[in-house]
Design a protein around this motif. Structure first.
Motif, PDB file in Angstrom:
ATOM      1  N   LEU A   1       6.046   5.865  -4.034  1.00 14.99           N
ATOM      2  CA  LEU A   1       7.166   5.048  -4.502  1.00 14.99           C
ATOM      3  C   LEU A   1       8.102   5.876  -5.371  1.00 14.99           C
ATOM      4  N   LEU A   2       7.537   6.686  -6.263  1.00  9.93           N
ATOM      5  CA  LEU A   2       8.364   7.522  -7.132  1.00  9.93           C
ATOM      6  C   LEU A   2       9.136   8.562  -6.312  1.00  9.93           C
ATOM      7  N   LEU A   3       8.473   9.159  -5.329  1.00 11.11           N
ATOM      8  CA  LEU A   3       9.155  10.131  -4.471  1.00 11.11           C
ATOM      9  C   LEU A   3      10.282   9.477  -3.683  1.00 11.11           C
ATOM     10  N   ALA A   4      10.056   8.261  -3.215  1.00 10.51           N
ATOM     11  CA  ALA A   4      11.102   7.556  -2.465  1.00 10.51           C
ATOM     12  C   ALA A   4      12.304   7.266  -3.351  1.00 10.51           C
ATOM     13  N   LYS A   5      12.050   6.892  -4.593  1.00  8.97           N
ATOM     14  CA  LYS A   5      13.157   6.613  -5.507  1.00  8.97           C
ATOM     15  C   LYS A   5      13.915   7.894  -5.853  1.00  8.97           C
ATOM     16  N   TYR A   6      13.186   8.997  -6.022  1.00  5.67           N
ATOM     17  CA  TYR A   6      13.861  10.264  -6.311  1.00  5.67           C
ATOM     18  C   TYR A   6      14.672  10.729  -5.097  1.00  5.67           C
ATOM     19  N   ALA A   7      14.101  10.582  -3.906  1.00  2.58           N
ATOM     20  CA  ALA A   7      14.828  10.963  -2.690  1.00  2.58           C
ATOM     21  C   ALA A   7      16.086  10.113  -2.519  1.00  2.58           C
ATOM     22  N   ALA A   8      15.999   8.821  -2.824  1.00  6.63           N
ATOM     23  CA  ALA A   8      17.181   7.953  -2.724  1.00  6.63           C
ATOM     24  C   ALA A   8      18.250   8.379  -3.721  1.00  6.63           C
ATOM     25  N   THR A   9      17.821   8.813  -4.918  1.00  9.28           N
ATOM     26  CA  THR A   9      18.784   9.306  -5.909  1.00  9.28           C
ATOM     27  C   THR A   9      19.448  10.588  -5.440  1.00  9.28           C
ATOM     28  N   LEU A  10      18.687  11.480  -4.788  1.00 10.05           N
ATOM     29  CA  LEU A  10      19.262  12.712  -4.259  1.00 10.05           C
ATOM     30  C   LEU A  10      20.263  12.418  -3.152  1.00 10.05           C
TER      31      LEU A  10
ATOM     32  N   PRO B   1       0.817  -1.233   0.000  1.00 10.51           N
ATOM     33  CA  PRO B   1       0.000   0.000   0.000  1.00 10.51           C
ATOM     34  C   PRO B   1       0.841   1.270   0.000  1.00 10.51           C
ATOM     35  N   ALA B   2       1.805   1.345  -0.898  1.00 12.73           N
ATOM     36  CA  ALA B   2       2.660   2.524  -0.954  1.00 12.73           C
ATOM     37  C   ALA B   2       2.096   3.578  -1.894  1.00 12.73           C
ATOM     38  N   GLY B   3       1.524   3.119  -3.011  1.00  7.47           N
ATOM     39  CA  GLY B   3       1.041   4.067  -3.998  1.00  7.47           C
ATOM     40  C   GLY B   3       2.169   4.450  -4.940  1.00  7.47           C
TER      41      GLY B   3
END
Length: 277
Positions: free
Chosen positions: A116-125, A110-112
């Motif tokens: 999920l996209l924000l988490a991946k972008y934050a991990a890239t940052l 249930p992440a949505g």
């Protein structure tokens, strides 16, 4: 709490990959090679580059103050090595999951898609910051071991204490990391367009090279201020006394625009994408 857990999972996945560790290792090795090369070249009393001005900025000042190896290493890695590393991580963020067949299972939780996209972008940052810090810390250690340390002579000709020089090095490292947020968003957008991680990484790196070539063509000077790498080396203005903020702020503003545009495009694409893998 679920959002922070998702981000923690993404960070763990990103920094446990051998590819990520290898990229950080290569970036940390660049200042070592620069420092050793300069030490060997100046070991017999010679000057860097035979007294010329070639090579990355600040190169000729390293023998007088090892702290300048930090600035020189960042100037050497920012145009090529740092963007390529960020392009690999950003390009693989979504496409790599699709290629491995794990993206569909991530979305079962249930992440949505947005989170999920924000988490991946934050991990890239976070990787952008880690990569920059790897270069800066490696350069500082090598510079301290191979060359003398002391007061720093700014571009304006004034002298500041070593402590203030360290603070400026930290500020410059943060600015360099922030200079990559536009590229990170671009890579994330490319990653949503394909299910092949290799294709996404190659496309992102290819775009970086293409845009930098465009930025060197005089006939295209009209579009240069709108290209994301155009103000990357403006961090040198933070070694002036007083600071010269104009180009630095233009750089940060431009990165924000790229992040907003391509981040929105990535969100629009990813939320409407048919996930089959």
């Amino acid at each position: 709490m679920w959002t922070f857990g998702l981000l923690r999972s993404e960070l763990t996945t990103t920094f446990r990959r051998w590819r990520t560790l290898a990229l950080l290792g290569v970036l940390a090795a660049v200042p070592v090679l620069i420092g050793i090369a300069i030490k060997i070249e100046t070991g017999d009393g010679g000057s860097v580059g035979g007294g010329g001005q070639g090579g990355p900025a600040f190169l000729t000042q390293i023998t007088n103050n090892g702290l300048f190896l930090v600035f020189a290493a960042l100037a050497a890695t920012l145009p090529v090595f740092l963007p390529m590393a960020v392009g690999v991580v950003a390009g693989d963020s979504v496409a790599g999951e699709a290629n491995a067949g794990t993206l569909r299972y991530l979305l079962v939780a249930p992440a949505g898609r947005t989170r999920l996209l924000l988490a991946k972008y934050a991990a890239t940052l976070v990787f952008c910051l880690a990569a920059t810090v790897a270069v800066a810390v490696s350069a500082l250690i090598v510079g301290a071991l191979l060359f003398p340390l002391g007061e720093v002579t700014t571009i304006s000709g004034t002298r500041i204490s070593f402590g203030e020089g360290l603070l400026r090095a930290l500020l410059i490292a943060l600015v360099v990391a922030a200079s990559l947020i536009g590229l990170a968003a671009l890579g994330l957008f490319v990653s949503t367009l394909t299910n092949s991680g290799i294709a996404a990484m190659a496309t992102t790196v290819g775009l970086v090279i293409t845009v930098q070539i465009l930025d060197t063509i005089p006939q295209l000077h009209g579009i240069h201020p709108y290209l994301f790498p155009h103000y990357w080396l403006s961090f040198a203005d933070l070694l002036r006394e007083p600071f010269y903020w104009d180009d630095v702020l233009r750089n940060l503003g431009l990165q924000g625009v790229y992040a907003a545009v391509f981040g929105s495009a990535a969100w629009a694409r990813f939320t409407a994408k048919d996930i089959s893998a």
